[in-house]
Structures are given as C-alpha cells and as structure tokens.
Design an enzyme around this catalytic site. Structure first.
Site, PDB file in Angstrom:
ATOM      1  N   ASP A 122      37.504  51.402  43.943  1.00  0.00           N
ATOM      2  CA  ASP A 122      37.970  50.971  42.630  1.00  0.00           C
ATOM      3  C   ASP A 122      37.423  51.915  41.566  1.00  0.00           C
ATOM      4  O   ASP A 122      36.243  52.272  41.588  1.00  0.00           O
ATOM      5  CB  ASP A 122      37.509  49.535  42.368  1.00  0.00           C
ATOM      6  N   TYR A 124      37.654  53.309  37.208  1.00  0.00           N
ATOM      7  CA  TYR A 124      37.167  52.834  35.907  1.00  0.00           C
ATOM      8  C   TYR A 124      37.736  53.805  34.883  1.00  0.00           C
ATOM      9  O   TYR A 124      36.989  54.548  34.270  1.00  0.00           O
ATOM     10  CB  TYR A 124      35.634  52.942  36.032  1.00  0.00           C
ATOM     11  N   HIS A 129      38.840  50.059  28.225  1.00  0.00           N
ATOM     12  CA  HIS A 129      38.105  49.137  29.088  1.00  0.00           C
ATOM     13  C   HIS A 129      36.671  49.601  29.296  1.00  0.00           C
ATOM     14  O   HIS A 129      35.730  48.811  29.219  1.00  0.00           O
ATOM     15  CB  HIS A 129      38.812  49.003  30.431  1.00  0.00           C
ATOM     16  N   ARG A 138      25.893  46.849  28.021  1.00  0.00           N
ATOM     17  CA  ARG A 138      24.785  47.735  27.681  1.00  0.00           C
ATOM     18  C   ARG A 138      24.651  48.024  26.184  1.00  0.00           C
ATOM     19  O   ARG A 138      23.812  48.814  25.773  1.00  0.00           O
ATOM     20  CB  ARG A 138      24.960  49.092  28.412  1.00  0.00           C
ATOM     21  N   GLU A 193      41.158  41.359  36.712  1.00  0.00           N
ATOM     22  CA  GLU A 193      41.273  42.742  36.242  1.00  0.00           C
ATOM     23  C   GLU A 193      42.671  43.250  36.592  1.00  0.00           C
ATOM     24  O   GLU A 193      43.027  43.315  37.768  1.00  0.00           O
ATOM     25  CB  GLU A 193      40.192  43.653  36.845  1.00  0.00           C
ATOM     26  N   GLU A 195      45.173  45.908  37.328  1.00  0.00           N
ATOM     27  CA  GLU A 195      45.093  47.301  37.792  1.00  0.00           C
ATOM     28  C   GLU A 195      46.357  47.694  38.548  1.00  0.00           C
ATOM     29  O   GLU A 195      47.132  46.846  38.987  1.00  0.00           O
ATOM     30  CB  GLU A 195      43.890  47.491  38.737  1.00  0.00           C
ATOM     31  N   ASP A 225      41.662  42.838  40.590  1.00  0.00           N
ATOM     32  CA  ASP A 225      40.303  42.941  41.111  1.00  0.00           C
ATOM     33  C   ASP A 225      39.458  41.813  40.513  1.00  0.00           C
ATOM     34  O   ASP A 225      38.665  42.026  39.593  1.00  0.00           O
ATOM     35  CB  ASP A 225      39.732  44.318  40.755  1.00  0.00           C
ATOM     36  N   ARG A 229      31.737  37.790  36.502  1.00  0.00           N
ATOM     37  CA  ARG A 229      30.957  38.580  35.532  1.00  0.00           C
ATOM     38  C   ARG A 229      29.487  38.201  35.503  1.00  0.00           C
ATOM     39  O   ARG A 229      28.635  39.051  35.198  1.00  0.00           O
ATOM     40  CB  ARG A 229      31.549  38.416  34.127  1.00  0.00           C
ATOM     41  N   GLN A 232      27.940  39.742  38.523  1.00  0.00           N
ATOM     42  CA  GLN A 232      27.913  41.185  38.265  1.00  0.00           C
ATOM     43  C   GLN A 232      26.760  41.586  37.336  1.00  0.00           C
ATOM     44  O   GLN A 232      26.039  42.558  37.610  1.00  0.00           O
ATOM     45  CB  GLN A 232      29.253  41.586  37.638  1.00  0.00           C
ATOM     46  N   TYR A 236      24.227  44.230  39.251  1.00  0.00           N
ATOM     47  CA  TYR A 236      24.909  45.528  39.342  1.00  0.00           C
ATOM     48  C   TYR A 236      24.043  46.757  39.095  1.00  0.00           C
ATOM     49  O   TYR A 236      24.493  47.874  39.392  1.00  0.00           O
ATOM     50  CB  TYR A 236      26.150  45.553  38.448  1.00  0.00           C
ATOM     51  N   LYS A 245      32.454  41.383  43.228  1.00  0.00           N
ATOM     52  CA  LYS A 245      33.823  41.840  43.441  1.00  0.00           C
ATOM     53  C   LYS A 245      34.147  41.881  44.933  1.00  0.00           C
ATOM     54  O   LYS A 245      34.993  42.670  45.352  1.00  0.00           O
ATOM     55  CB  LYS A 245      34.006  43.233  42.826  1.00  0.00           C
ATOM     56  N   THR A 249      40.392  40.539  46.277  1.00  0.00           N
ATOM     57  CA  THR A 249      41.183  41.460  45.472  1.00  0.00           C
ATOM     58  C   THR A 249      42.625  41.231  45.907  1.00  0.00           C
ATOM     59  O   THR A 249      42.932  41.337  47.098  1.00  0.00           O
ATOM     60  CB  THR A 249      40.766  42.923  45.720  1.00  0.00           C
ATOM     61  N   THR A 336      40.603  48.759  35.506  1.00  0.00           N
ATOM     62  CA  THR A 336      41.291  47.837  34.609  1.00  0.00           C
ATOM     63  C   THR A 336      42.049  48.609  33.539  1.00  0.00           C
ATOM     64  O   THR A 336      41.511  49.549  32.947  1.00  0.00           O
ATOM     65  CB  THR A 336      40.272  46.905  33.945  1.00  0.00           C
ATOM     66  N   GLU A 350      37.033  41.369  28.148  1.00  0.00           N
ATOM     67  CA  GLU A 350      37.339  42.135  26.946  1.00  0.00           C
ATOM     68  C   GLU A 350      38.051  41.277  25.916  1.00  0.00           C
ATOM     69  O   GLU A 350      37.746  41.334  24.729  1.00  0.00           O
ATOM     70  CB  GLU A 350      38.255  43.305  27.295  1.00  0.00           C
TER      71      GLU A 350
END
Lengths: 401, 401
Positions: A122, A124, A129, A138, A193, A195, A225, A229, A232, A236, A245, A249, A336, A350
C-alpha cells in the site's frame, strides 16, 4: 484503439450510465448456483462465461479461464491479453458479434475475489492525504515526510486479509493507548480509505523502469484499505502500520484492464522538485477517473484519481528499485485519494479532522464508522457516450467480537 | 518425549557436535543431480529421501513428501507431524531401525527453500537491539518506542525476496539521503540481522491465544534479514522499512521442529510491566539456543535466543489480534537477536554504533559489509551428549549492478 462508437448486441451495455460497455470488458471470477467459480467478463448487466467460451472454441486463452482466479490468464502475458480483448470485442459487438455466447445475468451470480493475491503493498501518494494525516498524527510542522516528494512511500500490507466486495468487515479488537498504559478494546476509530488498486500481471526479478513497470500492470480495481486509527496511532512507530490494517482490505470484483483506461491518461499535479531518473515517466501515468465513496448510500466525497502525485507504474518501478522480485497477483494500493476540499477526502480521519468535526449523515452524526455502516466505493472514466466503470466496492461493519 | 540416549544407525549422527542427531530430524527440500526437489530429513551427514520412503511404504504422510515444499506436509496438521516424527525416530534408531532407508549424502545434494513462503513478517523483540538501533536512528531519549514493552512490534516484509542459504545477495541500489536532496546510489551501509524464523504450519481465521499460536508453529529456521541501513534511514518514516529490506532475506534450509526444541524451553528476561491478557504465556516460550554469526569464517558475535522479550508464539498471537488471517507457510522473523555486549550484537549497525567504531577482521576493517563478504549464521541447543543444530545460513555479497 477501439472506436468509441461501437455498440454491443447486449443492449444494457449501451446505456450511457452502464459501467460495463463494449469498451470496458473487465475480468472477474463468478459462480452461479451449483457451479464452480470461473473467469468471466462483464458486459452490461451480464457476465460472459469465459471458461465456457474456451470450452466451445470461441476463445483461446490456454485453458486459463477455467481457473478460479485470473492469475493463470495474466501469466500468459500482454500479447494474449491484447488478443483476447480484441476477440471479445468482436464477439460482443453489435455488428458481426456472436449471439450464442454463454451469458449469465450478473444479478444471479456470486462474484469472487478476482485474483489470488500474492502480496499486497500500500502506498501513500496523495499529497493532500499525506499532509492531512501527517498533521493529525505528527502535527503540521512534521506532516509531510522529507522524502515524500522524492519517492512513492509504501509499506507491505497483508495479502491474506484482502476480500472481495460484499464481504462483511468485522470491527477489530486491539491494543489502544490508555490513560495508564494500553488497554484491550474494540477499535473506536474505524475508518475507510478510498484507493485504486493496481494488479501486477507479469513478474520481474530485477529493477524495472517505469515504462517496463507499466507494461507489467494488468489492470485496476477499487480498493478500500479499512483502517483502525486508534490501533494505528499506538502501534505504528517506528515500523509502520501492522494490525491497524491487517483485518480487511476490500477490492471490487471486476478488474478494469489497463487497455480500457488507455484513452483516459492524464498527468498529475506539477512536481515540486525533479524526480530521480529511475522514477521519470515519459508520458502521463494517471487517469482521468472520477471516484466517490458513500456511507449507507449517501455520497460523502468525490475526487478525481489524477490528484495523485505518483502513478501505479512509478510505484511499481520504485518497488523493484532494490531488486525486490514482483510476482503475478501482486496488488498495489495507490494510497488514499484525497483532494484539497473536505468533500474530496478519501477517509473519515481527514473529513472529520481526526474526529474533531463530525459529519451529519441521514443515519446520524459520524466521526468514524459505526457498526452496521456500509461503505461503497464507485468510479468511472467518462468517454464520449460511454463510461469505463468499476462497479461497486462495498463492505458493511459487523460489531467486534 | 524422545529419550536423550537414543542413537542412530547413521553413525555421523552420533557425533556430539553433529547438528543433526536422532533427536533433531529437521525437514527440508533437496535434490540430487538429475532429480526433482522433494522433501527430506537430515540425519548426521545424510538426507533421508522422504518421498522415496513414502513410495515404498516406510512412511505415510498422504503423499505430501513428493512436493517441492513442506507446505503440503504442514497442512496435514500436528497429529501427522507427531506420528511421522515418531516413525522416523524408530526407522533411524540404532536399535530396531530400518537400514534400507533411502539415504543421500548431504554433500552431493542441493538444498532448496524448504517452504513456499506465504507471507513474511518481521518483528523487533530484542530489547538491546530495539534500544541500540532506536538510539542510532532517533537518539537515546526516543530510542525505545512507548509501546515496546506492551506489544511485539512487527511489520510486513516481502515474501518474494526470501531465499535459501547459499543464494548470493546482490547489494541493492536505492535512494539515499544526499547533501541537496536524495541521490541514486548503491547502498554503502549493507548489514545483516541475526534472527530466528518461525514457520506457521496451520492456518487461522480469527484471534488465537498464545497457546493456540504455539500449536500452529511447525518449526524454526535461522534467518538473516539483510538490511540496507542508508536506504532505511531515508525511507522508513512514517510507514516503516520497505526497499531497505526487500532485496533478500536468507533462511537456513533445515526446519528444526518445535518438537525437537521442546526440551530447551526457557523463560526470557523479567517483564518491565504486566502484559495484556491476550499476550500472557502460561509457560516459558523462548528456547535455550546458542546463536552466532560469522564474517568470512570468523565468529563476530555469540548470543542466546533467550535474550528476547517476546516469543514467536506471542508474536503470532499478536499478529492475529485484529483478526488477521494466517496461512500455512507464513514466516515470522524474531527480530534481530542482540545481547547487551558488543560481541553479542546481531547486526553491524549495533556492533559498530552506526559505523562510528569499525571492527577489525582477518579481511580488514569493517563498518558495514563489503562486496565479497560472506555472512554465516549458526545455532544449536545443547542437550546431554547431543545438540539440536540448525546447520548454516549463509550468503555472500555480490556488487551492485
């Protein structure tokens, strides 16, 4: 190139809003009651039984269509893909087609996972996104990773968890961050997600160029996907998403071929800096493809795939850059797909800014997905008088257990 | 339990330093010149041809041993594993064994990848390694991730890159951080990782307990998770290692069964905090297993596997915690096995502190691996008068291309 004006003798294929006109011919795997799964192609509201076509000599794909996955057909390579597509176009055309083709109504068929997924990666690759999610995890100052505009960032996902549209999705349990150490609980921040998934149809053993990578891609599916959260956020760092994840899927059952999308090539956004030569693309690698996702039947966001910063071919070329071998049936998620506006976002994380701004829906206010919620992805490229559609990619949330 | 005093009529199996005594009986896949790969078991310096044993009726494993991977045998389940092990023990015992067994000298055989790797997951379960590497990548204050003592952190690796011992390893090219943006170059910080690999022999579709997870493990191999540290440093945030660990992972050809290691169970270090119940282990889950790695024949480090903080069974249970389906042939790397001292480190990154303190070897000073360097992993559990050995897991570096 197939003339855009050709029509099929399967009348439902000629409706302007049919996802499956003569110009599309997506492959899948289907079964009717009491029969074994085998390969088929979608036309209008019907499925052509490709195994039966081979058995009676209408087509030749080396017997690959009797299999319960498209991998054997993909293994035959691009020349066979092209020949079979041309033959199917002739057989299904209004002028000169073969009305004896074995057809089954799609409504009475069960659609299976179209490929045996070898490995699932997967990416990014939507700048919106990456920035939006990065800011939530972050903070805005560390949102976009330094290398983001230089390489398609990706991680290995879990192939065993890939399911076909319609498969219920069980809300996962997991370790969540608590007040005083972690706690074991059902995910309370379950997300989708939106995709596009690229399907690798030819293997490689060393580094391949972007052009070679593109030639390896057999086709595309819609891909959701699903992401927990809260799992995650706790798990992560530093090695990436894992159980957040790994529970499901979902992909759409019909694989739209690269050939069908060819007329819709489109360039992405301007680059912020030059790419290293191994990622250079000689021609536009994205597609003008309108996508949407719905919650319980209500459209929540619409976005065009061409917002992406990296194409599937660039992602695949990068995937081989270390020499990583690729295999038939590898599945590559685009990442995504999100545009800049809230109603263009491909994930609730988001859309609600991490749950801070709930959205109102016909079934009530949502920050993340609730049990019983159904998410549907759809998409098509609009041609003159026809569209290349993907059908639906749907999943409904079951309560945790 | 097999009595420790039993000897084999294959004399070389009875040497105290043989890796493959009667008590071991590891499975692999081998071929002799002009024959197809098939399953075998190692005894002393010989290989028992299990396919031939089945063909003549010495053994019954449902025909699974004629395959070129152990997956079909593993699929038969723990009762068959136990029955075949007992039968092989009887056939190879000095007292009452069958001297007509079809044997081939190991020296003349080619050893193949023993399993078809379904998916490959790598963990991060040595506290020393996690701290040391974390300090190098993120500084000592951020070295150990917050969740590290609460869960076995892992990431999905790339199954297509798993190779058997003896396969040359090509130094990867990749994106490296440069002065002014990234540059395309051969990795200059190529490293090994000394690990134990657990092989999943039974599938699961939902969450499993640690005890259930342990019962799913068929056996173990040595595993070298080759890593390009410079590619890793530039690419790994926020989604984890990708191309830095996608070019090759080497495993040893002989799968040492869980049954053979049973007498060597050992607890790990004391826990710093209680684990959540789903990770609780009713009995010690590690093994008293002495491991070493050598560079060009010179032993560089020795470490015992029992330094690990999480067992393979705990890692597997965590892997299923979200409901992630597991399959026969899944491979789980333990994570790099490092003790506290420099001569106990399982990677050059730690041994040289990121290249700051080179090590002297017979072939010169090293920070990371040079072209032509050969790395060998070895390991065994020491019993009374015999040892359960893994053989060798070796790879030699070829120049980048």
């Amino acid at each position: 190139m197939i003339a855009t004006s050709r029509r099929s003798w399967v009348a439902t294929a000629n409706a302007p809003d049919s996802d499956f006109p003569l110009q599309n011919l997506p492959y899948g795997v289907f079964a009717t009651p009491g029969t074994a799964p085998r390969c088929g192609v979608a036309i209008g509201d019907q499925i052509v039984d490709l195994a039966a076509c081979e058995a009676v000599g209408f087509l030749d794909a080396g017997g690959a269509f009797a299999a319960s996955a498209l991998n054997a057909f993909m293994a035959q390579g691009p020349a066979v893909w092209e020949r079979v597509r041309a033959r199917l176009t002739d057989l299904l055309a209004e002028d000169g087609g073969n009305r004896d083709l074995p057809l089954f109504p799609m409504v009475g068929a069960t659609l299976h996972l179209p490929i045996t997924v070898s490995e699932y990666t997967d990416f990014y690759a939507s700048r919106n996104h990456a920035f939006n999610v990065g800011a939530l995890f972050r903070g805005p100052e560390n949102a976009l990773p330094l290398q983001w505009t230089h390489m398609p960032i990706g991680y290995n996902g879990r192939a065993s968890s890939v399911v076909v549209s319609g498969t219920p999705v069980r809300r996962p349990m997991g370790q969540l961050r608590g007040e005083d150490g972690p706690r074991w609980a059902a995910s309370a921040r379950l997300d989708l997600e939106l995709e596009l998934g690229a399907i690798v149809g030819q293997p490689s053993t060393g580094r391949v160029s972007v052009a070679e990578a593109e030639a390896m891609i057999f086709g595309y599916v819609l891909l959701n996907d699903w992401s927990a959260r809260d799992i995650q956020a706790w798990e992560y760092q530093p090695l990436g998403p894992f159980q957040a994840k790994a529970f499901a899927t979902t992909i759409s059952p019909w694989v739209v071929t690269r050939a069908a999308l060819e007329p819709f090539r489109r360039a992405g956004a301007p680059r912020e800096n030059p790419l290293l030569p191994y990622l250079a693309e000689a021609r536009p690698g994205l597609y003008d493809l309108d996508l949407s996702w719905s919650l319980n039947g209500e459209v929540m966001a619409r976005v065009n795939y061409a917002v992406m910063y990296y194409s599937s071919a660039q992602q695949l070329a990068h995937h081989t850059s270390s020499g990583c071998p690729m295999r038939i049936g590898d599945l590559l998620g685009s990442g995504t797909i999100s545009g800049p506006a809230r109603d263009q976002t491909g994930a609730l994380l988001e859309m609600t800014e991490g749950g801070k701004f709930p959205v109102e829906t016909a079934r009530g206010r949502r920050t993340f997905l609730e049990d019983g919620d159904s998410v549907t992805l759809e998409g098509h490229s609009q041609g003159p008088g026809y569209r290349i559609g993907f059908g639906r990619c749907e999943g409904t949330i079951l309560p945790a257990e």
